[in-house]
Design an enzyme around this catalytic site. Structure first.
Site, PDB file in Angstrom:
ATOM      1  N   GLU A 130      -6.412  -7.609  -1.262  1.00  0.00           N
ATOM      2  CA  GLU A 130      -6.759  -7.840   0.149  1.00  0.00           C
ATOM      3  C   GLU A 130      -8.244  -7.612   0.298  1.00  0.00           C
ATOM      4  OE1 GLU A 130      -4.687  -5.637   3.199  1.00  0.00           O
ATOM      5  OE2 GLU A 130      -2.759  -5.972   2.234  1.00  0.00           O
ATOM      6  N   GLN A 183      -3.356  -7.583  16.060  1.00  0.00           N
ATOM      7  CA  GLN A 183      -3.711  -8.819  16.753  1.00  0.00           C
ATOM      8  C   GLN A 183      -5.206  -9.131  16.676  1.00  0.00           C
ATOM      9  OE1 GLN A 183      -3.103  -8.237  20.870  1.00  0.00           O
ATOM     10  NE2 GLN A 183      -2.266 -10.279  21.240  1.00  0.00           N
ATOM     11  N   CYS A 243       7.265  13.071   3.573  1.00  0.00           N
ATOM     12  CA  CYS A 243       8.552  13.163   4.278  1.00  0.00           C
ATOM     13  C   CYS A 243       9.111  14.590   4.144  1.00  0.00           C
ATOM     14  CB  CYS A 243       9.539  12.154   3.705  1.00  0.00           C
ATOM     15  SG  CYS A 243      11.135  12.231   4.545  1.00  0.00           S
ATOM     16  N   GLU A 253       0.818  -1.220   0.000  1.00  0.00           N
ATOM     17  CA  GLU A 253       0.000   0.000   0.000  1.00  0.00           C
ATOM     18  C   GLU A 253       0.852   1.270   0.000  1.00  0.00           C
ATOM     19  OE1 GLU A 253      -2.947  -0.387   3.089  1.00  0.00           O
ATOM     20  OE2 GLU A 253      -4.145  -1.699   1.841  1.00  0.00           O
TER      21      GLU A 253
HETATM   22  C1  GAL Z   1      -4.315  -3.105   4.791  1.00  0.00           C
HETATM   23  C2  GAL Z   1      -2.852  -3.491   4.897  1.00  0.00           C
HETATM   24  C3  GAL Z   1      -2.688  -4.788   5.656  1.00  0.00           C
HETATM   25  C4  GAL Z   1      -3.497  -4.740   6.922  1.00  0.00           C
HETATM   26  C5  GAL Z   1      -4.927  -4.478   6.587  1.00  0.00           C
HETATM   27  C6  GAL Z   1      -5.794  -4.464   7.824  1.00  0.00           C
HETATM   28  O1  GAL Z   1      -4.494  -1.771   4.504  1.00  0.00           O
HETATM   29  O2  GAL Z   1      -2.267  -3.633   3.637  1.00  0.00           O
HETATM   30  O3  GAL Z   1      -1.316  -4.999   5.941  1.00  0.00           O
HETATM   31  O4  GAL Z   1      -2.992  -3.738   7.734  1.00  0.00           O
HETATM   32  O5  GAL Z   1      -5.027  -3.236   5.957  1.00  0.00           O
HETATM   33  O6  GAL Z   1      -7.069  -4.034   7.560  1.00  0.00           O
END
Ligand code: GAL
Length: 649
Positions: free
Chosen positions: A295, A341, A152, A143
């Protein structure tokens, strides 16, 4: 769907567990795992010492179970040895604080040192894993965006920013002129005084700071892509982007140079309209190609109400119908420790396959079987395009209007009316060829790219319909208001002049302060419809157009609010309000669709998607109740979260 997958962390669970996991994955229909985005310290535990055995073994074991791998470059989480030995690799935030070890995305994307170490690990990984036939794709970083950390502000970035500005403007005099430094006389007399903007600095300076950071971070991603491609040209290389398009990176430019548009899309209860918009946007980044969801939640993010067992399936089918070719669950198993977690995996933290595993398994196995027959369907057709310009998006983030006019919300509200009518849309950059579309929507484009102005004129002359809304063509390329009246370059096209406008909130009442703005609405009416405007109303003069709705009250009473100009064949509609009530937007969308000859799908309850792809129509009920619909001349009864694929359109 080609890939059904999960994000997997073998560096966390250890080598002894991989075979068990691979077996369970296979049984759940999984054929892709995404691995390694946070594993740098386990790949290179000390400077120049590489330990890839565990990763080779994991990739092989997965391969033995028929599972392919999307390997990731681990640059979001540099190892402690690196950042402690080379603090110049760490991002410095706007307050001048150098970020420290223990989180993620805390690196500086312009640091030469960071690039050197990144180059070494990425090139090593590429060379090591080129021999594994089941490594088929790469995710660069994780991401990449400036949301988690902000821009930065280290001294290297400051220097690079000055170099970037010099090549853009040539001289300090030109910079002062373009940034409009006369107000509060923030004129610069030496290049060393020029620094990246913080939140309270001038909009033009903020806008260039964002443009600069966008270019540099994108470049950091693309340099990794080149390294991977040098190793194997057949790898599909991309990165997983976060959120909608309203972020800190220009996704058009980035995906143009990557192989597949990848999106992290956490479907949630009650957000289907936004999800549909995002999927259409991601389908647009590589026109004609399918996108990947890299994801998606296994359970609820933030531990909300658990999804209905059928809901994961409905989301999966929705993604497939919109043109998704991969659906990767985050994550395989709930972690025992770490910042996330509480985030629910497919497996419980105990490693036991529970409710989530079973729901996903059922949906994946069905998708595997069914989608094989549907793979070759054409993508959904789109006759409607939303123009999205990153200069405009960055301007909203850089200026006062960004807080006064919620650009994303207004964009989403406008898009929702197309979603409600099951009219598919595309997202296009301002330089796009508009000829494939019949209706083009301009969602509050405060600045008008000259190419867009030309394209719009050709489009309307050729019979197209344009529907523009809100602050339109009022600013120059540096986010400054212009001396002349808007809409810049488009006055003739719309037949109107925008003198300026007013914000529709009150902060002057006796018991109000500027900290508590109370929004209010203004009534509009005309033969076509009536309704309310909120947030911002243009001070509009009708020139060569027909007035559709007028303001009924308050300061602008009697003034035109919504207009149209007909040409020989085409039509240009302008609504001089940043936000209209949903009903009125709906009416205008119906009107614009009708004029453009684009058919809406009528009589479908809200949150039931009807998506046509060639000879098939997908019907997906995102509601918690059964619904009856008539689609493709068939009457269907779908249970809660039910899905049907019917022949015909
Ligand atoms: C995404 C990220 C993952 C995890 C996930 C949790 O944005 O790429 O590593 O953090 O969110 O919702």
């Amino acid at each position: 769907m080609k890939y059904l997958g999960c994000a997997y962390y073998p560096e966390y669970w250890g080598p002894e567990r991989v075979a068990t996991d691979a077996k369970l994955m296979r049984a759940a229909g999984i054929n892709l795992t995404r691995i390694g985005e946070f594993a740098w310290a386990r790949m290179e535990p000390a400077d120049g010492t590489f330990t890839f055995d565990w990763l080779h073994a994991a990739v092989d074991t997965l391969g033995e179970h028929g599972i392919e791998v999307m390997l990731c470059t681990p640059t979001p989480t540099p190892p402690a040895w690196l950042t402690f030995a080379h603090p110049d690799t760490l991002l410095v935030n706007a307050d001048g604080r150098r970020l420290d070890h223990g989180s993620r995305r805390h690196y500086c994307y312009t640091s030469e040192t960071y690039r050197r170490f990144s180059k070494r690990i990425v090139a090593k990984l590429a060379a090591e894993f080129a021999r594994h036939r089941n490594v088929v794709a790469w995710q660069i970083d994780n991401e990449p965006d400036l949301i988690e950390t902000g821009i930065c502000h280290c001294e290297n970035c400051q220097q690079e920013f000055r170099t970037w500005l010099k090549s853009r403007y040539g001289s300090l005099a030109e910079l002062n002129q373009r940034w409009g430094t006369g107000f509060w006389t923030v004129d610069y007399s030496d290049w060393q005084q020029v620094r990246l903007a913080r939140a309270n600095h001038a909009p033009s300076r903020q806008l260039d700071s964002r443009r600069f950071a966008n270019e540099k971070l994108s470049d950091f991603v693309l340099f990794q892509s080149e390294l991977l491609k040098q190793q194997r040209a057949d790898w599909r290389v991309s990165t997983n982007l976060n959120g909608e398009v309203f972020t800190s990176l220009d996704y058009f430019k980035l995906f143009d140079r990557l192989d597949v548009a990848c999106k992290d899309l956490y479907f949630d209860i009650c957000t289907m309209d936004v999800n549909a918009m995002i999927m259409e946007q991601f389908r647009s980044f590589k026109p004609g190609q399918k996108y990947w969801v890299t994801e998606t939640g296994a359970g609820m993010c933030g531990c909300g109400r658990p999804a209905h067992p059928g809901q994961f399936r409905a989301w999966l089918w929705s993604s497939f119908a919109h043109g998704g070719d991969a659906h990767v669950v985050f994550r395989w198993r709930t972690c025992l420790s770490g910042q996330e977690q509480e985030l629910e995996g497919m497996l419980e933290h105990s490693g036991v396959p529970g409710h989530r595993y079973k729901a996903i398994q059922k949906a994946f196995l069905e998708m595997r079987e069914q989608s094989a027959k549907l793979r070759d369907l054409p993508l959904p057709e789109t006759a409607v395009a939303f123009v999205h310009d990153y200069d405009v998006a960055f301007t909203y983030q850089s200026t006062g209007i960004g807080t006064l006019v919620p650009y994303e919300k207004n964009f989403t509200a406008l898009h929702r009316e197309f979603y409600r009518r099951n009219v598919r849309t595309a997202l296009v950059p301002p330089t796009a060829d508009l000829s494939p579309y019949r209706l083009v929507v301009l969602p509050s484009l405060v600045m008008i790219n000259p190419t867009l102005a030309e394209r719009l004129k050709e489009f309307v002359a050729g019979g197209g319909v344009v529907f523009a809304q809100g602050q339109l063509g009022l600013r120059d390329a540096n986010a400054n208001y212009m001396r002349h009246r808007g809409p810049d370059q488009l006055q003739d096209l719309f037949g109107v002049l925008i003198n300026g406008g007013m914000y529709l909130h009150s902060c002057v009442g006796v018991d109000e302060t500027s900290a508590s703005r109370t929004p209010f609405t203004v009534k509009l009416a005309g033969k076509l419809a009536r309704g309310t405007a909120a947030v911002w109303l243009g001070d509009l003069e009708a020139q060569d157009c027909r007035v559709l709705l007028k303001v009924q009250e308050d300061t602008y009473a009697g003034q035109p609010a919504i207009t149209e100009k007909k040409t020989d064949k085409g039509l240009a509609i302008y609504s001089a309000a940043a936000k209209l009530d949903d009903r009125l937007v709906g009416k205008l969308v119906d009107y614009a669709l009708g004029k453009a000859g684009v058919a809406a799908v009528k009589g479908i309850p809200e949150h039931v998607e009807v998506i046509r792809r060639g000879t098939r129509t997908f019907v997906i009920n995102h509601r918690a109740k059964p619904v009856q619909v008539k689609v493709a001349k068939k009457r269907l009864r779908l249970p809660a979260y039910g899905v049907a694929v019917v022949s015909g359109s």
